[in-house]
Structures are given as structure tokens and as C-alpha cells.
Design an enzyme around this catalytic site. Structure first.
Site, PDB file in Angstrom:
ATOM      1  N   ARG A   4      51.532  41.418  32.600  1.00 23.72           N
ATOM      2  CA  ARG A   4      51.630  39.961  32.513  1.00 23.72           C
ATOM      3  C   ARG A   4      51.237  39.520  31.118  1.00 23.72           C
ATOM      4  O   ARG A   4      50.230  39.976  30.584  1.00 23.72           O
ATOM      5  CB  ARG A   4      50.705  39.297  33.535  1.00 23.72           C
ATOM      6  CG  ARG A   4      51.109  39.621  34.958  1.00 23.72           C
ATOM      7  CD  ARG A   4      50.177  38.972  35.948  1.00 23.72           C
ATOM      8  NE  ARG A   4      50.456  39.457  37.296  1.00 23.72           N
ATOM      9  CZ  ARG A   4      49.713  39.172  38.360  1.00 23.72           C
ATOM     10  NH1 ARG A   4      48.645  38.415  38.214  1.00 23.72           N
ATOM     11  NH2 ARG A   4      50.037  39.644  39.543  1.00 23.72           N
TER      12      ARG A   4
ATOM     13  N   LYS B 164      44.790  31.057  51.844  1.00 24.44           N
ATOM     14  CA  LYS B 164      44.251  32.261  51.221  1.00 24.44           C
ATOM     15  C   LYS B 164      42.765  32.401  51.525  1.00 24.44           C
ATOM     16  O   LYS B 164      42.052  31.408  51.617  1.00 24.44           O
ATOM     17  CB  LYS B 164      44.461  32.093  49.713  1.00 24.44           C
ATOM     18  CG  LYS B 164      43.969  33.215  48.845  1.00 24.44           C
ATOM     19  CD  LYS B 164      44.483  33.046  47.420  1.00 24.44           C
ATOM     20  CE  LYS B 164      43.795  31.927  46.670  1.00 24.44           C
ATOM     21  NZ  LYS B 164      43.898  32.036  45.214  1.00 24.44           N
TER      22      LYS B 164
ATOM     23  N   CYS C 252      55.047  42.778  44.988  1.00 23.28           N
ATOM     24  CA  CYS C 252      55.566  42.336  46.290  1.00 23.28           C
ATOM     25  C   CYS C 252      57.070  42.578  46.466  1.00 23.28           C
ATOM     26  O   CYS C 252      57.470  43.130  47.494  1.00 23.28           O
ATOM     27  CB  CYS C 252      55.263  40.868  46.551  1.00 23.28           C
ATOM     28  SG  CYS C 252      53.996  40.140  45.544  1.00 23.28           S
TER      29      CYS C 252
ATOM     30  N   HIS D 237      50.834  44.975  51.189  1.00 23.33           N
ATOM     31  CA  HIS D 237      51.558  43.932  51.912  1.00 23.33           C
ATOM     32  C   HIS D 237      51.675  44.332  53.367  1.00 23.33           C
ATOM     33  O   HIS D 237      52.041  45.457  53.667  1.00 23.33           O
ATOM     34  CB  HIS D 237      52.924  43.715  51.274  1.00 23.33           C
ATOM     35  CG  HIS D 237      52.804  43.205  49.876  1.00 23.33           C
ATOM     36  ND1 HIS D 237      52.823  44.047  48.779  1.00 23.33           N
ATOM     37  CD2 HIS D 237      52.574  41.963  49.396  1.00 23.33           C
ATOM     38  CE1 HIS D 237      52.624  43.318  47.678  1.00 23.33           C
ATOM     39  NE2 HIS D 237      52.475  42.056  48.021  1.00 23.33           N
TER      40      HIS D 237
ATOM     41  N   ASP E 150      47.318  46.956  45.472  1.00 21.41           N
ATOM     42  CA  ASP E 150      48.085  45.924  46.147  1.00 21.41           C
ATOM     43  C   ASP E 150      48.546  46.417  47.510  1.00 21.41           C
ATOM     44  O   ASP E 150      48.856  47.589  47.668  1.00 21.41           O
ATOM     45  CB  ASP E 150      49.317  45.632  45.283  1.00 21.41           C
ATOM     46  CG  ASP E 150      49.780  44.206  45.422  1.00 21.41           C
ATOM     47  OD1 ASP E 150      49.235  43.483  46.272  1.00 21.41           O
ATOM     48  OD2 ASP E 150      50.694  43.822  44.669  1.00 21.41           O
TER      49      ASP E 150
ATOM     50  N   GLN F 231      46.890  46.973  40.140  1.00 21.01           N
ATOM     51  CA  GLN F 231      46.380  46.294  41.329  1.00 21.01           C
ATOM     52  C   GLN F 231      46.358  47.283  42.477  1.00 21.01           C
ATOM     53  O   GLN F 231      47.272  48.079  42.627  1.00 21.01           O
ATOM     54  CB  GLN F 231      47.340  45.174  41.743  1.00 21.01           C
ATOM     55  CG  GLN F 231      47.270  43.937  40.920  1.00 21.01           C
ATOM     56  CD  GLN F 231      48.220  42.890  41.473  1.00 21.01           C
ATOM     57  OE1 GLN F 231      49.355  43.183  41.811  1.00 21.01           O
ATOM     58  NE2 GLN F 231      47.750  41.666  41.566  1.00 21.01           N
TER      59      GLN F 231
ATOM     60  N   HIS G 109      49.677  39.254  51.711  1.00 24.63           N
ATOM     61  CA  HIS G 109      49.390  40.012  50.488  1.00 24.63           C
ATOM     62  C   HIS G 109      47.890  40.225  50.472  1.00 24.63           C
ATOM     63  O   HIS G 109      47.141  39.317  50.775  1.00 24.63           O
ATOM     64  CB  HIS G 109      49.703  39.231  49.217  1.00 24.63           C
ATOM     65  CG  HIS G 109      51.057  38.623  49.153  1.00 24.63           C
ATOM     66  ND1 HIS G 109      52.015  39.058  48.289  1.00 24.63           N
ATOM     67  CD2 HIS G 109      51.601  37.583  49.811  1.00 24.63           C
ATOM     68  CE1 HIS G 109      53.090  38.314  48.412  1.00 24.63           C
ATOM     69  NE2 HIS G 109      52.872  37.403  49.330  1.00 24.63           N
TER      70      HIS G 109
HETATM   71 ZN   LIG Z   1      52.090  40.480  46.869  1.00 29.15          ZN
END
Ligand SMILES: [Zn+2]
Ligand SMILES: [Zn+2]
Length: 657
Positions: free
Chosen positions: A369, A470, A340, A391, A389, A387, A516
Site C-alpha cells: 500500500r 466491526k 480478500c 476470510h 488475513d 497480514q 474478514h
Molecule cells: Zn479481507
């Protein structure tokens, strides 16, 4: 004990009627007063949402509901009671065994014992037989409330129980439950008697430290499962067998998809060429999909100055999961645990106007992680993963439409993989950031969109992250297990922390909303899940080798080579051994073991006629004679539509989808 017979309690039943009973009345008596049939069916009761058994005195007024075998929550009561039954049997067979804890867990229960020798499989069989005997004896679970002294006397030979007893608070009610010869220090709830426990099985044993503390002694934990009926037990055992057969770590090795190596590090996945094909196909598919849905692809670096994570707050809240820091010229860098902040910085690289929004940045972003080595598990729990991912930065007014788009996107994607799914809407937790009104509005926006689409969802009350509500999608795999799927998260936090802005039509600065979202989530976990979902038998478009070309005799080698080239020219992954090193029977065996979707077998007759004998995975004994051109066309169409199963299959593929 506490005795306040003058007090009265009011119980509100599900039908809205109320009943007044004396303080301390047993639920059993209340249930009996409603009906004898109900008492026979009753497993436990729910008082103000808390489950208690029929033997525990009622001590507060409130909503009162009888739980029968039909109520999901009664399963935990059964399973915990079965743990007592297990301890009963163990104590009969091993009178010296010290007892630890015996809770209900997902799908079953366990009980910990301190014994001189670990239990053997033969022990388990004996214990299970003894459990059946004790169940047939219809031993009632007798509850007693005792004072501390009385309890100490009862458990004088049970050091582990005495330790637990010493921890109980001054005003806690101390209760014991006895079934036949076995007494346990326990709060309950339990079924009325052992005859209610019929459909159970002991599964396996494992060492477990007392209180989970590795400085304490090792106990022997026996795991078991229990269900209300034979069918549910059989289905569960089948699911366990299937899960074993589908284990992605075993299949990953057999199909040469991925590995880990201690020289690389625990929890770090090496994708082999076969696994690489699957991943590339998924990435290509997804890239094409999100381009159609208006995303832009961005890339951000793997290591990032940790000051960026200070602004985002990750360094403060996520530090124990971050690797590093790495010092470079007096600055500290971290492998990124999230994508992000990088995307936010791209957003802020220039002034944004309302005309630019929504902006949708997507990245296959690899993050790192830290996870304890004990929790790492194949591809499912790792220390480095990619990911998918994205945004979305938009105006508050654009949120509903963006959610719509995301729901379309998720649906389109999951349908391709053959996953049914459920949706959970997670709402404001205790420590939720910002005002309750902001949250309520956001939650309402999400639920309005879902409702307008007629899409079923459940509410996960208080399950949201502190920074926003979420939508959580849970995938249901071929054997009914739930997997974490896509998530869509509203964020009230990062736009504030980074002071995100856009110029509105009023020429003033406004704060954009940030979403996200991930679809597959972790590529590693998703592919690990897919391996198990398909049991390694991938649909054609994902199969590393899509068709094996197998000549029966060397003299048709030329025709086989020609076919292999034709297939390859059409973009089909054909396996062909140009040097013809193996007997065709071996090659058929290998293709079948590697779960190759198709085999094209060529004999003299086929070669002369420009035909092949086509065989399908899972039904190798049958075959279809088809022309080379028709074969190429058929495979091309099946790949292009990313079909879940071959149109020409004579039987459903082995995963039964
Ligand atoms: Zn994010
Ligand atoms: Zn108990």
C-alpha cells in the site's frame, strides 16, 4: 453583541432536575448557585455534550453538566489553557514573537511561534520558569466578545491572527481571551485562571509550517504536556522515557532484527536472521492455532489483474493507496493491497453448498500500500507488510458461532503474548451500505455474543466501515500504550459485488455472509510493537538466541561443545563459539547486551560434574547450578508452553511483565 435577555433557557442537570436561567447567563453563575464548593472544583461545563468554559454565555437549553478535574474531558481544557500560558511566557520573554495556533493534543499541547531564531533548550527552561511565575500570578482568563473591527484593532501586530480572523464566518461569535499581558483570538474553552495550571512540562521544539503549508513560512512549535496532578505528570514522563528506551528502531538495530535500505525503498522491511526467528515462531504458532480452529491455508498471488479490484471496488475507493499499474500484454496488473478478492475467487472456483459452510481461508498474505514517505515509521507504518488475513464464508445463522470462535481465537493468541486488551464495537457510519435493519441486526448479533460471554466492550458509534460493523481489539502494552490489535469485520458489500452464492437446504441459491479477520494484523507492526512491549527481552520461545553456552577456560571447550549439541538436538537455539575466540567475560557481556534469556557458564568444576552454572537475563549476578539434563528439560518445557517468563528466574524479567 447579541442580547436577548427576555429569553429563558432550561438546563437539565445530571440528577434530572431542571433549572431555568436567563439567556446569556454565565455557567460560572449557574455553578455557583448549585454550590460554592462545586464552583471551586469546576473546570468547565458540558452543554449538550459540547465543552465550554465558565466564562462563555449560555445560549441554548439542554443537558448541563459540570466538569471537574475528575472528568477526562477537562484535561483538554487544561492543556489548551497551558498553551495560552506558554504563549504568555513567550510574549514576555520574546515580545516580537508572532503567534500561530495553540491546540490541545493527545497528552499535551503545542503553540506555534514565528521567531527570528529557533528556540534553544535554554530558552525552553527560561520559558517554563516564566510560565510558573505567570501561573502563580493567578491571572484570570477574561473572555470578551468583539466585532470584527474591534478584533482587527486588537491583533493589528499579529499578522497570523489577522489571517485567521479573516476566515471567520459572518455570523460567528468572535471572542478573545486575555490572561495578564497576553491576548489571543480564541473560541475557548479555558480554565478560570492560570493558578489551575500546576503540573506541566515543556517537552521539545520542532519546525512547523504555518497552516501545515510548505509554501508558507516555518514557525517554531513548542510541545508540552500538562496534567491535573503530580503523579499523572510523573507517570507520563516515565512513559515517555520508557518509550524512548523501547523504541523498536533502536532495539531493532542493536539486536540485529531488521533494517530498511534506500536501495530497496522506503517503508520496505528487511528481516534479518534474528528478526526472522521471531517471525517464524509467531507464524508457526499461529498456523498451529488456526488449524486447531478449523482454518484452511491458501495462497494467492502478489500481483493481480486490476480488473479484479474493479469488481471488488478497491480500484475506485482505494486507488491512491495502490501501487502500479504494471502493463503486461495489454492487461494491467497491481501489487495487491488486500487479500480478500483472491480468497473470494477461490470460494467461487466451484459450486458451494450449505454443507460446505463455514469455509475459513487463511493466508499470511503480503500486501503493498502506498503511504506518503513523511508518515513512514520503522516497522509500524510501512509500504509492504504481511497480514495474517482470513476470510470466513458462512450462512447468516452461523455468524454468532463464528464470532464466538473468533473471540476464543483472539483471546488464546493475545494471552500468549501477554497483552491485556479492550474491545470496541464499531457501528453504522453515515454512508453505511444496505438497510439500517441489516446493520442493527448485525450489531445486535455481535453485542449479544459479547454480552453472553460477559466480555466488556465499548461502542464506537458510527465508526464502522461503510460495508459492515466491526470488532476492534486494542492491545495494551507493558507501559500502558494502546496498539491496534485484531479486527473482525462483517462485510455486506463484497458478497454482493462478487455475487457470492451457496445452495441452501431448500435447493435455492443464497448469499453467504463474509467475515474478514486478522489477529496480528500486519506482521511488521505486530513485531515492532512486541519489540517495544518486551523492551527487546523476548520470552524464551521467541528469543533468537535462547541460551549462550560460555566455557570459562579452553580446557572445558569439549564439555561446552557437548552441551551446545545436546541443546540443539532438543530444538533449542544455543549460541556457542566453537573457536573460543573471545574471553568469557566478553561473551557474558555480549549475551547480556543481546538480551539472551539464559547463559550456561561452564568451569572446570561444572564440567567434571556434568553440571552448568545457569544465569538468567536481568539478574546476571545470581546463578543456579543445574545438571545438563535438567537444563535441557527445563528449557524444553518453557519453550513448549510459550511461557512469558522463566519459571526459575530469580527476579522478574526487565520488562516487568
Ligand atoms: Zn479481507
Ligand atoms: Zn484558547
Amino acid at each position: 453583541m447579541i442580547d436577548r435577555p427576555s429569553d429563558e433557557l432550561t438546563l437539565t442537570l445530571p440528577d434530572g432536575s431542571a433549572r431555568t436561567v436567563a439567556y446569556g447567563t454565565l455557567p460560572r453563575d449557574v455553578v455557583a448557585s448549585i454550590g460554592a464548593g462545586l464552583l471551586r472544583a469546576a473546570v468547565a461545563v458540558e452543554l449538550n455534550g459540547a465543552v465550554q468554559d465558565l466564562m462563555t454565555p449560555l445560549r441554548e437549553s439542554g443537558s448541563f453538566k459540570v466538569l471537574t478535574e475528575k472528568d477526562e474531558r477537562s484535561l483538554d481544557v487544561l492543556r489548551h489553557s497551558t498553551a495560552h500560558l506558554l504563549a504568555t511566557a513567550v510574549r514576555r520573554l520574546h515580545p516580537k514573537a508572532a503567534i500561530g495556533f495553540g491546540p490541545a493534543i493527545e497528552d499535551g499541547f503545542y503553540y506555534d511561534f514565528e521567531v527570528a531564531e529557533p528556540f534553544t533548550p535554554e530558552d525552553l527552561t527560561k520559558i517554563e520558569n516564566e510560565m510558573r511565575r505567570a501561573a502563580n500570578e493567578k491571572l484570570p482568563f477574561v473572555r470578551e466578545e468583539v466585532d470584527r473591527k474591534g478584533a482587527q484593532a486588537k491583533f493589528v501586530d499579529d499578522p497570523l491572527k489577522l489571517e485567521r480572523l479573516a476566515e471567520l464566518g459572518e455570523d460567528e461569535v468572535i471572542s478573545t481571551y486575555t490572561d495578564g499581558p497576553f491576548i489571543d483570538l480564541c473560541r475557548g474553552p479555558h480554565v478560570p485562571d492560570t493558578s489551575r495550571i500546576k503540573h506541566f512540562k515543556l517537552m521539545h521544539t520542532a519546525g512547523a509550517y504555518w497552516r501545515g503549508d510548505e509554501h508558507r513560512q516555518m514557525l517554531q512549535r513548542i510541545y508540552g504536556t500538562a496534567w491535573w496532578n503530580k503523579e499523572d505528570l510523573a507517570a507520563y514522563l516515565h512513559r515517555i522515557e520508557e518509550a524512548k528506551r523501547r523504541d523498536h528502531r533502536t532495539l531493532g538495530r542493536e539486536l540485529d532484527l531488521f533494517s530498511t535500505d534506500p536501495r530497496v525503498g522506503a517503508g520496505l522491511i528487511l528481516w534479518h536472521p534474528n528478526g526472522g526467528v521471531i517471525r517464524r515462531e509467531i507464524e508457526d504458532f499461529e498456523r498451529e492455532l488456526i488449524m486447531r480452529h478449523g482454518y484452511d491455508i491458501v495462497y494467492s498471488p502478489h500481483i493481480v489483474n486490476e480488473k479484479l479490484f474493479e469488481i471488488s471496488g478497491h480500484l475506485q475507493t482505494f486507488r491512491e493507496n495502490m501501487f502500479g499499474p504494471i502493463e503486461v500484454e495489454g492487461q494491467f496488473y497491481r501489487p495487491k493491497p488486500m487479500n480478500c478478492p483472491g480468497h473470494i475467487v477461490i470460494y467461487q472456483s466451484r459450486q458451494r453448498s450449505y454443507r460446505d459452510l463455514p469455509i475459513r481461508y487463511a493466508e499470511f498474505g503480503t500486501v503493498y500500500r502506498y503511504e506518503r514517505s513523511g508518515v513512514l515509521h520503522g516497522m509500524l507504518r510501512v509500504r509492504g507488510f504481511t497480514q495474517d488475513d482470513a476470510h470466513v464464508f458462512c450462512t447468516p445463522e452461523q455468524v454468532p458461532l463464528e464470532i464466538e470462535r473468533l473471540l476464543d481465537l483472539v483471546h488464546e493468541m493475545l494471552a500468549v503474548f501477554g497483552y491485556p486488551y479492550t474491545i470496541e464495537l464499531a457501528t453504522r457510519p453515515e454512508n453505511g451500505l444496505g438497510t439500517v435493519e441489516t446493520w442493527d441486526r448485525a450489531v445486535k448479533t455481535l453485542s449479544d455474543v459479547l454480552n453472553a460471554r460477559g466480555q466488556a466492550f465499548t461502542i464506537d458509534e458510527g465508526g464502522g466501515a461503510f460495508y459492515g460493523p466491526k470488532l476492534d481489539f486494542k492491545l495494551i502494552d507493558a507501559i500502558g500504550r494502546k496498539w491496534q490489535g485484531p479486527t473482525v469485520q462483517l462485510d455486506f458489500n463484497l458478497p454482493e459485488r462478487f455475487q457470492l452464492e451457496y445452495i441452501g437446504s431448500d435447493n435455492a441459491q443464497h448469499r453467504p455472509v463474509m467475515l474478514h479477520r486478522v489477529l496480528v494484523g500486519s506482521m511488521e507492526r505486530f513485531v515492532g510493537g512486541l519489540i517495544e512491549h518486551y523492551a527487546g527481552a523476548f520470552p524464551l520461545w521467541l528469543a533468537p538466541e535462547q541460551i549462550s553456552v560460555i566455557p570459562i577456560t579452553p580446557d572445558v571447550g569439549g564439555a561446552a561443545a557437548e552441551l551446545a549439541h545436546k541443546l540443539e538436538a532438543a530444538g533449542i537455539r544455543a549460541g556457542y563459539d566453537a573457536e573460543n575466540r573471545e574471553d568469557y567475560r566478553e561473551r557474558i557481556k555480549t549475551a547480556s547486551k543481546m538480551k539472551v534469556p539464559y547463559m550456561a557458564i561452564i568451569g572446570k568444576r561444572e564440567a567434571d560434574a556434568g553440571m552448568v552454572a545457569l544465569r538468567f537475563r536481568g539478574s546476571e549476578k545470581k546463578q543456579e547450578i543445574i545438571s545438563v539434563d535438567a537444563l535441557v528439560e527445563r528449557l524444553r518445557a518453557e519453550i513448549a508452553t510459550r511461557a512469558l517468563h522463566p519459571a526459575g528466574a530469580l527476579q522478574p524479567p526487565e520488562n516487568g511483565l
